[in-house]
Write a protein that holds these residues in place. Structure first.
Motif, short mmCIF file in Angstrom:
data_model
loop_
_atom_site.label_atom_id
_atom_site.label_comp_id
_atom_site.label_asym_id
_atom_site.label_seq_id
_atom_site.Cartn_x
_atom_site.Cartn_y
_atom_site.Cartn_z
N GLY A 143 1.88 -15.41 -5.04
CA GLY A 143 3.13 -15.77 -4.37
C GLY A 143 3.63 -14.75 -3.37
O GLY A 143 4.77 -14.84 -2.90
N ILE A 144 2.80 -13.75 -3.01
CA ILE A 144 3.19 -12.70 -2.08
C ILE A 144 2.97 -13.17 -0.64
O ILE A 144 1.95 -13.79 -0.32
CB ILE A 144 2.41 -11.40 -2.36
N ASP A 145 3.94 -12.81 0.25
CA ASP A 145 3.92 -13.30 1.64
C ASP A 145 3.65 -12.22 2.67
O ASP A 145 3.27 -12.54 3.80
CB ASP A 145 5.28 -13.93 1.98
N PHE A 146 3.88 -10.95 2.34
CA PHE A 146 3.69 -9.89 3.34
C PHE A 146 3.38 -8.58 2.63
O PHE A 146 3.54 -8.45 1.41
CB PHE A 146 4.91 -9.76 4.26
N ILE A 147 2.95 -7.59 3.42
CA ILE A 147 2.58 -6.29 2.86
C ILE A 147 3.20 -5.16 3.68
O ILE A 147 3.43 -5.30 4.88
CB ILE A 147 1.04 -6.10 2.81
N LYS A 148 3.48 -4.08 2.99
CA LYS A 148 3.86 -2.82 3.63
C LYS A 148 2.73 -1.84 3.34
O LYS A 148 2.38 -1.63 2.18
CB LYS A 148 5.18 -2.30 3.07
N VAL A 149 2.16 -1.27 4.39
CA VAL A 149 1.00 -0.39 4.22
C VAL A 149 1.37 1.03 4.62
O VAL A 149 1.70 1.30 5.77
CB VAL A 149 -0.20 -0.89 5.05
N ASP A 150 1.32 1.93 3.65
CA ASP A 150 1.79 3.30 3.82
C ASP A 150 0.63 4.27 4.04
O ASP A 150 -0.53 3.92 3.88
CB ASP A 150 2.55 3.71 2.55
N GLY A 151 1.00 5.50 4.39
CA GLY A 151 0.01 6.56 4.51
C GLY A 151 -1.00 6.35 5.62
O GLY A 151 -2.14 6.83 5.53
N GLN A 152 -0.60 5.68 6.71
CA GLN A 152 -1.60 5.32 7.72
C GLN A 152 -2.14 6.52 8.49
O GLN A 152 -3.27 6.49 8.96
CB GLN A 152 -1.01 4.27 8.66
N SER A 153 -1.34 7.57 8.61
CA SER A 153 -1.85 8.76 9.30
C SER A 153 -2.83 9.56 8.45
O SER A 153 -3.33 10.60 8.89
CB SER A 153 -0.69 9.66 9.75
N THR A 154 -3.12 9.05 7.25
CA THR A 154 -4.13 9.70 6.41
C THR A 154 -5.54 9.41 6.90
O THR A 154 -6.48 10.13 6.54
CB THR A 154 -4.00 9.21 4.95
N ALA A 155 -5.71 8.36 7.70
CA ALA A 155 -7.05 7.93 8.11
C ALA A 155 -7.94 9.08 8.58
O ALA A 155 -9.08 9.23 8.10
CB ALA A 155 -6.95 6.85 9.17
N PRO A 156 -7.49 9.95 9.48
CA PRO A 156 -8.37 11.03 9.92
C PRO A 156 -8.72 12.02 8.82
O PRO A 156 -9.81 12.60 8.82
CB PRO A 156 -7.54 11.72 11.02
N PHE A 157 -7.79 12.22 7.85
CA PHE A 157 -8.06 13.18 6.78
C PHE A 157 -9.08 12.63 5.78
O PHE A 157 -9.86 13.38 5.20
CB PHE A 157 -6.76 13.55 6.07
N TYR A 158 -9.04 11.32 5.57
CA TYR A 158 -10.06 10.71 4.71
C TYR A 158 -11.46 11.05 5.25
O TYR A 158 -12.38 11.33 4.49
CB TYR A 158 -9.92 9.20 4.69
N TYR A 159 -11.60 10.95 6.57
CA TYR A 159 -12.92 11.07 7.19
C TYR A 159 -13.15 12.44 7.84
O TYR A 159 -14.05 12.60 8.65
CB TYR A 159 -13.10 9.97 8.24
N GLU A 160 -12.32 13.42 7.46
CA GLU A 160 -12.41 14.73 8.08
C GLU A 160 -13.82 15.30 8.00
O GLU A 160 -14.45 15.31 6.95
CB GLU A 160 -11.42 15.67 7.38
#
Length: 677
Positions: free
Chosen positions: A340-357
């Protein structure tokens, strides 16, 4: 650029080189490197690019000493002219930017991602570019040189072919910003703000669980909060279940489904119950870009099911793959839709470069993860709140999602945080608005600065939602923000500093003025200026109506003091002045004078003028088609001979207070037609 470009090239094992070269496109050789820099004009902007290649005589037989992971290139260059004032929008952490004010290049803050320059006769906007692999930013230079740093967050690159910066000039700062970002938007193949579709739920009032429960969310608590909103007749139309709803281990997500200890029957029973008893229609959930802060638990059944869409980093973190992780997000969205969920809030997006550092270059990693997120969330029809992602590699990487957080969090327990929250949202909008509908974050209605926050949300031009604990929502604080059906009277763009405030630090110099406007179809019908006194003493606010540029060009304007309930008629270029107490604030509605009634709209709403859906002038009458009804006002120098509401004469119900006229109508979210003769 005036003169040569000074470069420091940093390589692995501490090796570095100093190179001085002209930006004329010619190759320069230096210690097995070939470099060239160029500068060119293109579509109204100036570009400066760098090409670098490391060459080895015996590539298979000699040690490779390639570019360093961080700051492989540091460039100093001298602009044609030194500006009088500089405003920097810089990253003060991984997630958010804020303003800095300087008089010299040497005072530019580290990690500046937009710099605005004011000269005697014009303004400039310099944007360090995010390229295919590297990103650039500014840091403190010298008295007459700008310092730009290029970084990859991956060591070992052998070549660079990137644009270092984009620069545009115009008569005003906002025109310069628009020119620079229009080029960037075309170059990146992303949509500008006006072409991004705002999901329907974000046009209505919402509530979020974060500041109410933090990670202690549960079905019982959510239901109790819904009961309160229903009892108090608060017209909330959506609820967001923030962090804490899914099962996790050591900050890693273990399943797509809700935590059964907190939601024993999943989301569906809770959502169905609330929907059946209220007008709350939409429900959303929170998750992090990597699933959770530490990614996906590698020992979970979730990791096994989603293995083909996950990437194991060098430090053994399991996250959605930047190349084909859309399947992970798609599967999660499908699971949520079934609940029954209609939308999402996605956090921590500036983490992307650190994941792949040190594995994937910064720009490539951010571009890939944002692309995969948006592709996978197609299941939600693109209904995303992007969050904790103001690093420029994220800002210019999202293809089409409309909503993006514009500041650090609202901190309810930090009394001093309002000023910082205001500064970040106001100045970040200068550039963020070019691409996104800016989200100024949630707030509390029971808070010492609730009314200040309320006005900010009303003029923000973005989503409006609050996060009070159970029993603590004050409906009166919310009434000026939304119609009785919860629909927001959204202004046409993000509120932003007036031109004369762009280069002044409002903590030191006077009042911070924010402008916005209300659109009626393609017409910028009315404007407004909110003034906040952030100094320690009474200040004078001064402005001309043309400081809302979208409504400039009229011969006269009405200025209506929303809190003082006073109206003034000003000529073009004439200044309005008023005193604002220490820590005080004001809201002025500005409507061009046409000789007929000037529509203020719903007087009990801050952005009441945004209720105008259509304006029809015919002969001696003017008709306002309104999106909603309530206490409706207009300004006029002459008393109306007749007033009609939906075809019925209501002249005897009209109240006059000087040049202000209004009619009390029943508050409704239904369309209403007001005709004044």
């Amino acid at each position: 650029m005036k003169g040569d470009l000074r470069l420091k090239i940093s390589r692995q094992k501490g090796k570095s080189h100093e190179v001085v070269m002209a930006a004329d496109g010619r190759d320069v050789s230096c210690d097995n490197m070939i470099l060239s820099a160029y500068e060119r004009e293109e579509e109204g902007v100036r570009l400066c690019g760098l090409k670098l290649r490391i060459c080895y005589a015996e590539p298979l037989l000699e040690e490779h000493v390639n570019l360093a992971m961080e700051a492989p290139v540091t460039a100093h260059f001298r602009p044609d002219e030194v500006p009088e004032k500089i405003t920097s929008l810089y990253m003060f952490g991984p997630w958010w930017s804020r303003p800095g004010f300087a008089d010299s290049f040497k005072d530019i803050p580290d990690r500046t991602q937009v710099a605005l320059f004011r000269y005697a006769d014009r303004c400039g906007c310099l944007v360090p570019m995010v390229g295919d692999r590297l990103k650039s930013y500014l840091t403190g230079g010298t008295e007459d040189e700008i310092c730009l740093v290029m970084t990859a967050l991956r060591g070992g690159l052998e070549s660079i072919d990137e644009i270092m910066y984009v620069y545009a000039e115009a008569e005003t700062a906002y025109e310069a910003v628009h020119r620079a970002f229009a080029w960037i938007i075309r170059e990146k193949g992303i949509l500008p703000r006006e072409e991004r579709r705002i999901p329907e739920m974000f046009r209505y009032l919402g509530w979020c669980s974060w500041d109410a429960f933090y990670t202690d969310i549960s079905a019982e608590l959510v239901t109790q909060k819904a009961d309160e909103l229903i009892d108090k007749k608060v017209p909330v139309r959506w609820m967001l279940f923030d962090d804490g709803w899914f099962p996790s281990r050591d900050r890693m997500v273990t399943d797509f489904a809700p935590d059964t200890d907190k939601f024993p029957g999943g989301f569906r029973p809770v959502i169905s119950d609330i929907r059946s008893r209220s007008d709350i229609e939409w429900f959303g959930i929170w998750h992090a870009l990597g699933g959770y802060w530490g990614g996906v638990d590698p020992e979970s059944s979730l990791a096994e099911r989603e293995e083909q869409y996950l990437y194991r980093t060098a430090n053994n973190v399991l996250i959605p793959d930047y190349r084909h992780g859309s399947g992970f997000y798609r599967d999660w969205c499908r699971s949520l839709k079934s609940e029954g969920i209609d939308f999402i809030k996605v956090d921590g997006q500036s983490t992307a470069p650190f994941y792949y550092e040190n594995e994937v270059p910064v720009a490539e990693a951010a571009r890939g993860m944002n692309r995969e997120l948006e592709t996978g969330s197609f299941e939600m029809d693109g209904a995303i709140i992007n969050c904790m992602g103001m690093a420029m590699e994220n800002v210019v990487a999202r293809p089409a999602s409309a909503i993006s957080r514009n500041s650090d969090d609202f901190f309810p327990s930090r009394d001093e945080s309002f000023v910082e929250h205001l500064l970040q949202n106001a100045y970040n909008s200068i550039y963020h608005n070019e691409i996104y509908c800016c989200d100024w974050d949630m707030f509390w209605t029971k808070h010492p600065y609730a009314s200040k926050h309320s006005l900010l949300r009303a003029i923000s031009g973005g989503p409006v939602y609050f996060s009070d604990k159970i029993g603590e929502t004050d409906p009166e604080v919310l009434k000026p923000l939304a119609c009785s059906d919860g629909k927001l009277l959204m202004m046409a763009r993000s509120a932003r500093p007036t031109e004369d405030c762009v280069f002044t630090d409002p903590l030191k110099e006077g009042v911070l003025k924010l402008s916005n406007y209300a659109a009626c179809g393609d017409l910028a019908y009315a404007g407004g200026i909110a003034a906040y006194n952030l100094s320690g003493s009474t200040q004078t606010v001064s402005f001309t109506p043309e400081e809302v540029p979208e409504i400039a060009g009229a011969e006269k304007y009405w200025v209506y003091d929303y809190f003082g309930k006073e109206a003034h008629l000003l000529g073009s270029g004439e200044k309005y002045e008023a005193e604002i107490d220490r820590d005080g604030y004001a809201w002025y509605v500005i409507v061009p004078f046409t000789g007929k009634a000037a529509f203020l709209g719903l007087l009990d709403k801050y952005a009441g003028a945004a209720a105008a859906e259509n304006i029809i002038e015919k002969g001696d009458s003017v008709t306002f088609v309104m999106k909603a009804s309530g206490r409706t006002g207009w300004l006029s120098e002459t008393e109306p001979s007749a007033v009609y509401l939906n075809g019925e004469e209501i002249t005897d119900r009209v109240v006059s207070e000087g040049c202000l006229y209004y009619a009390d109508m029943q508050e409704s979210g239904e369309t209403a037609i007001l005709t004044i003769k």
